[in-house]
Write a protein that holds these residues in place. Sequence first.
Motif, PDB file in Angstrom:
ATOM      1  N   ALA A 134       0.748  -1.113  -0.197  1.00 14.81           N
ATOM      2  CA  ALA A 134      -0.035   0.343  -0.004  1.00 14.81           C
ATOM      3  C   ALA A 134       0.932   1.295   0.059  1.00 14.81           C
ATOM      4  CB  ALA A 134      -0.892  -0.036   1.085  1.00 14.81           C
ATOM      5  N   LEU A 135       0.288   2.403  -0.340  1.00 16.74           N
ATOM      6  CA  LEU A 135       0.717   3.620  -0.449  1.00 16.74           C
ATOM      7  C   LEU A 135      -0.064   4.203   0.781  1.00 16.74           C
ATOM      8  CD1 LEU A 135       0.973   4.573  -4.009  1.00 16.74           C
ATOM      9  CD2 LEU A 135       2.666   3.340  -2.743  1.00 16.74           C
ATOM     10  N   ILE A 136       0.707   5.316   1.471  1.00 13.57           N
ATOM     11  CA  ILE A 136      -0.270   5.968   2.549  1.00 13.57           C
ATOM     12  C   ILE A 136       0.313   7.356   2.330  1.00 13.57           C
ATOM     13  CG2 ILE A 136      -0.710   6.430   5.018  1.00 13.57           C
ATOM     14  CD1 ILE A 136       0.358   3.343   5.598  1.00 13.57           C
ATOM     15  N   PRO A 137      -0.259   8.182   1.461  1.00 11.15           N
ATOM     16  CA  PRO A 137      -0.267   9.679   1.681  1.00 11.15           C
ATOM     17  C   PRO A 137      -0.518  10.210   2.807  1.00 11.15           C
ATOM     18  CG  PRO A 137      -1.578   8.731  -0.191  1.00 11.15           C
ATOM     19  CD  PRO A 137      -1.517   7.862   0.762  1.00 11.15           C
ATOM     20  N   ILE A 138       0.092  11.112   3.332  1.00  9.77           N
ATOM     21  CA  ILE A 138       0.198  11.814   4.177  1.00  9.77           C
ATOM     22  C   ILE A 138       0.321  13.436   4.244  1.00  9.77           C
ATOM     23  CG2 ILE A 138       2.479  11.230   5.283  1.00  9.77           C
ATOM     24  CD1 ILE A 138       1.352  11.301   8.224  1.00  9.77           C
ATOM     25  N   GLY A 139      -0.461  14.183   5.107  1.00  3.03           N
ATOM     26  CA  GLY A 139      -0.216  15.624   4.892  1.00  3.03           C
ATOM     27  C   GLY A 139      -1.104  16.462   5.809  1.00  3.03           C
ATOM     28  N   VAL A 140      -1.151  17.526   5.594  1.00  5.93           N
ATOM     29  CA  VAL A 140      -2.085  18.564   6.364  1.00  5.93           C
ATOM     30  C   VAL A 140      -3.383  18.657   5.669  1.00  5.93           C
ATOM     31  CG1 VAL A 140      -2.659  20.865   7.211  1.00  5.93           C
ATOM     32  CG2 VAL A 140      -0.127  19.670   7.249  1.00  5.93           C
ATOM     33  N   ALA A 141      -4.528  18.128   6.081  1.00  6.19           N
ATOM     34  CA  ALA A 141      -5.759  18.243   5.560  1.00  6.19           C
ATOM     35  C   ALA A 141      -6.132  19.558   4.839  1.00  6.19           C
ATOM     36  CB  ALA A 141      -6.678  17.369   6.399  1.00  6.19           C
ATOM     37  N   ALA A 142      -6.657  19.522   3.566  1.00  7.76           N
ATOM     38  CA  ALA A 142      -6.996  20.895   3.062  1.00  7.76           C
ATOM     39  C   ALA A 142      -8.648  20.847   3.338  1.00  7.76           C
ATOM     40  CB  ALA A 142      -6.829  20.767   1.655  1.00  7.76           C
ATOM     41  N   GLU A 143      -9.237  19.417   3.591  1.00  7.58           N
ATOM     42  CA  GLU A 143     -10.669  19.381   3.605  1.00  7.58           C
ATOM     43  C   GLU A 143     -10.541  17.823   4.282  1.00  7.58           C
ATOM     44  OE1 GLU A 143     -13.507  17.602   0.167  1.00  7.58           O
ATOM     45  OE2 GLU A 143     -13.088  19.913  -0.050  1.00  7.58           O
ATOM     46  N   ILE A 144     -11.895  18.184   5.141  1.00 10.46           N
ATOM     47  CA  ILE A 144     -11.903  16.774   6.178  1.00 10.46           C
ATOM     48  C   ILE A 144     -13.435  16.493   5.787  1.00 10.46           C
ATOM     49  CG2 ILE A 144     -12.112  15.832   8.296  1.00 10.46           C
ATOM     50  CD1 ILE A 144     -10.065  17.589   9.229  1.00 10.46           C
ATOM     51  N   PRO A 145     -13.585  15.151   4.888  1.00 11.65           N
ATOM     52  CA  PRO A 145     -14.931  14.916   4.712  1.00 11.65           C
ATOM     53  C   PRO A 145     -15.701  14.511   5.856  1.00 11.65           C
ATOM     54  CG  PRO A 145     -13.337  13.134   4.187  1.00 11.65           C
ATOM     55  CD  PRO A 145     -12.351  14.427   4.561  1.00 11.65           C
ATOM     56  N   THR A 146     -17.158  14.594   5.826  1.00  7.67           N
ATOM     57  CA  THR A 146     -17.977  14.021   6.843  1.00  7.67           C
ATOM     58  C   THR A 146     -18.478  12.730   5.961  1.00  7.67           C
ATOM     59  OG1 THR A 146     -19.796  15.399   5.875  1.00  7.67           O
ATOM     60  CG2 THR A 146     -18.718  16.450   7.825  1.00  7.67           C
ATOM     61  N   VAL A 147     -18.583  11.826   7.309  1.00  8.87           N
ATOM     62  CA  VAL A 147     -18.897  10.501   6.710  1.00  8.87           C
ATOM     63  C   VAL A 147     -19.862   9.951   7.832  1.00  8.87           C
ATOM     64  CG1 VAL A 147     -17.877   8.118   6.129  1.00  8.87           C
ATOM     65  CG2 VAL A 147     -16.511  10.033   5.677  1.00  8.87           C
ATOM     66  N   GLU A 148     -20.991   9.313   7.575  1.00 15.41           N
ATOM     67  CA  GLU A 148     -21.704   8.716   8.279  1.00 15.41           C
ATOM     68  C   GLU A 148     -21.561   7.249   8.432  1.00 15.41           C
ATOM     69  OE1 GLU A 148     -24.342   9.970  10.059  1.00 15.41           O
ATOM     70  OE2 GLU A 148     -23.699  11.974   9.206  1.00 15.41           O
ATOM     71  N   LYS A 149     -21.297   6.851   9.495  1.00 14.22           N
ATOM     72  CA  LYS A 149     -21.154   5.680  10.045  1.00 14.22           C
ATOM     73  C   LYS A 149     -22.528   4.708  10.477  1.00 14.22           C
ATOM     74  CE  LYS A 149     -16.712   5.344   9.416  1.00 14.22           C
ATOM     75  NZ  LYS A 149     -15.851   4.745   8.541  1.00 14.22           N
ATOM     76  N   LYS A 150     -22.522   3.312  10.133  1.00 15.26           N
ATOM     77  CA  LYS A 150     -23.656   2.949  10.667  1.00 15.26           C
ATOM     78  C   LYS A 150     -23.773   2.958  12.229  1.00 15.26           C
ATOM     79  CE  LYS A 150     -23.746  -0.577   6.826  1.00 15.26           C
ATOM     80  NZ  LYS A 150     -23.503  -2.020   6.485  1.00 15.26           N
ATOM     81  N   PRO A 151     -24.749   2.979  12.579  1.00 13.80           N
ATOM     82  CA  PRO A 151     -25.084   3.009  14.120  1.00 13.80           C
ATOM     83  C   PRO A 151     -24.621   1.539  14.756  1.00 13.80           C
ATOM     84  CG  PRO A 151     -27.188   3.180  13.146  1.00 13.80           C
ATOM     85  CD  PRO A 151     -26.547   3.029  12.036  1.00 13.80           C
ATOM     86  N   LEU A 152     -24.295   1.802  15.906  1.00 14.08           N
ATOM     87  CA  LEU A 152     -23.663   0.590  16.486  1.00 14.08           C
ATOM     88  C   LEU A 152     -24.692  -0.627  16.392  1.00 14.08           C
ATOM     89  CD1 LEU A 152     -21.303  -0.724  18.053  1.00 14.08           C
ATOM     90  CD2 LEU A 152     -22.318   0.326  20.331  1.00 14.08           C
ATOM     91  N   LYS A 153     -26.063  -0.115  16.957  1.00 11.74           N
ATOM     92  CA  LYS A 153     -26.949  -1.435  17.397  1.00 11.74           C
ATOM     93  C   LYS A 153     -27.446  -1.740  15.794  1.00 11.74           C
ATOM     94  CE  LYS A 153     -30.703   2.226  17.727  1.00 11.74           C
ATOM     95  NZ  LYS A 153     -31.939   2.487  18.519  1.00 11.74           N
ATOM     96  N   GLN A 154     -27.069  -1.239  14.804  1.00 13.22           N
ATOM     97  CA  GLN A 154     -27.000  -2.098  13.645  1.00 13.22           C
ATOM     98  C   GLN A 154     -26.185  -3.000  13.048  1.00 13.22           C
ATOM     99  OE1 GLN A 154     -27.486   0.990  10.336  1.00 13.22           O
ATOM    100  NE2 GLN A 154     -27.526  -0.881   8.741  1.00 13.22           N
ATOM    101  N   VAL A 155     -24.942  -2.760  13.670  1.00 10.59           N
ATOM    102  CA  VAL A 155     -23.962  -4.022  13.438  1.00 10.59           C
ATOM    103  C   VAL A 155     -23.714  -4.703  14.584  1.00 10.59           C
ATOM    104  CG1 VAL A 155     -23.033  -2.524  11.502  1.00 10.59           C
ATOM    105  CG2 VAL A 155     -22.120  -2.197  13.863  1.00 10.59           C
ATOM    106  N   LEU A 156     -23.746  -4.405  15.558  1.00 11.17           N
ATOM    107  CA  LEU A 156     -23.623  -5.127  16.824  1.00 11.17           C
ATOM    108  C   LEU A 156     -24.507  -6.272  17.288  1.00 11.17           C
ATOM    109  CD1 LEU A 156     -21.706  -5.657  19.474  1.00 11.17           C
ATOM    110  CD2 LEU A 156     -23.290  -4.127  20.774  1.00 11.17           C
TER     111      LEU A 156
END
Length: 161
Positions: A134-156
């Motif tokens: 793998a490659l891991i690009p790293i840097g100072v973020a110019a933009e941080i996306p918002t991401v919705e994760k599934k709720p815990l009770k949906q996957v637990l």
Amino acid sequence: MDTLEAIRTRRSIRRYKDDVIPKVDLEVVVDAGRLAATGSNRQPWDFIVVTNRTMINEFKVAATWIGKAGAVIIVVMDPVSRWWVEDGAAAIENMLLASTALGYGSCWVEGDALPREAHFKTLLGVPDEKRVMALIPIGVAAEIPTVEKKPLKQVLHWEKY
């Protein structure tokens, strides 16, 4: 930043500012990868840190946005180890979390990098018997996306699915 906060706030960053990342911070990130769990303590990895802008641009064949990263960490694995994929994944996740904890953005680039593995191995002088995982690009973020994760009770699930 504590570990759970790094886990909660980590995002795949694909837009970076042109800031330089201090060598000491890159060493902290790679050290987090080195300390990852590994089957039978085989530690089948090496890490190449690329900060040279011309060389970073060579990775744009995998994803054009990589060219803006302050550094790219290449995860090189020894497939002789039975658990090299799992070990590499653990090292990568540790480095992503360490990047977040230090205030940087990073991204796990594998699917777009693997078809170009031979090119990257030649470019970096990686021995034939090793794998560029793998490659891991790293840097100072110019933009941080918002991401919705599934709720815990949906996957637990308790006791059974």
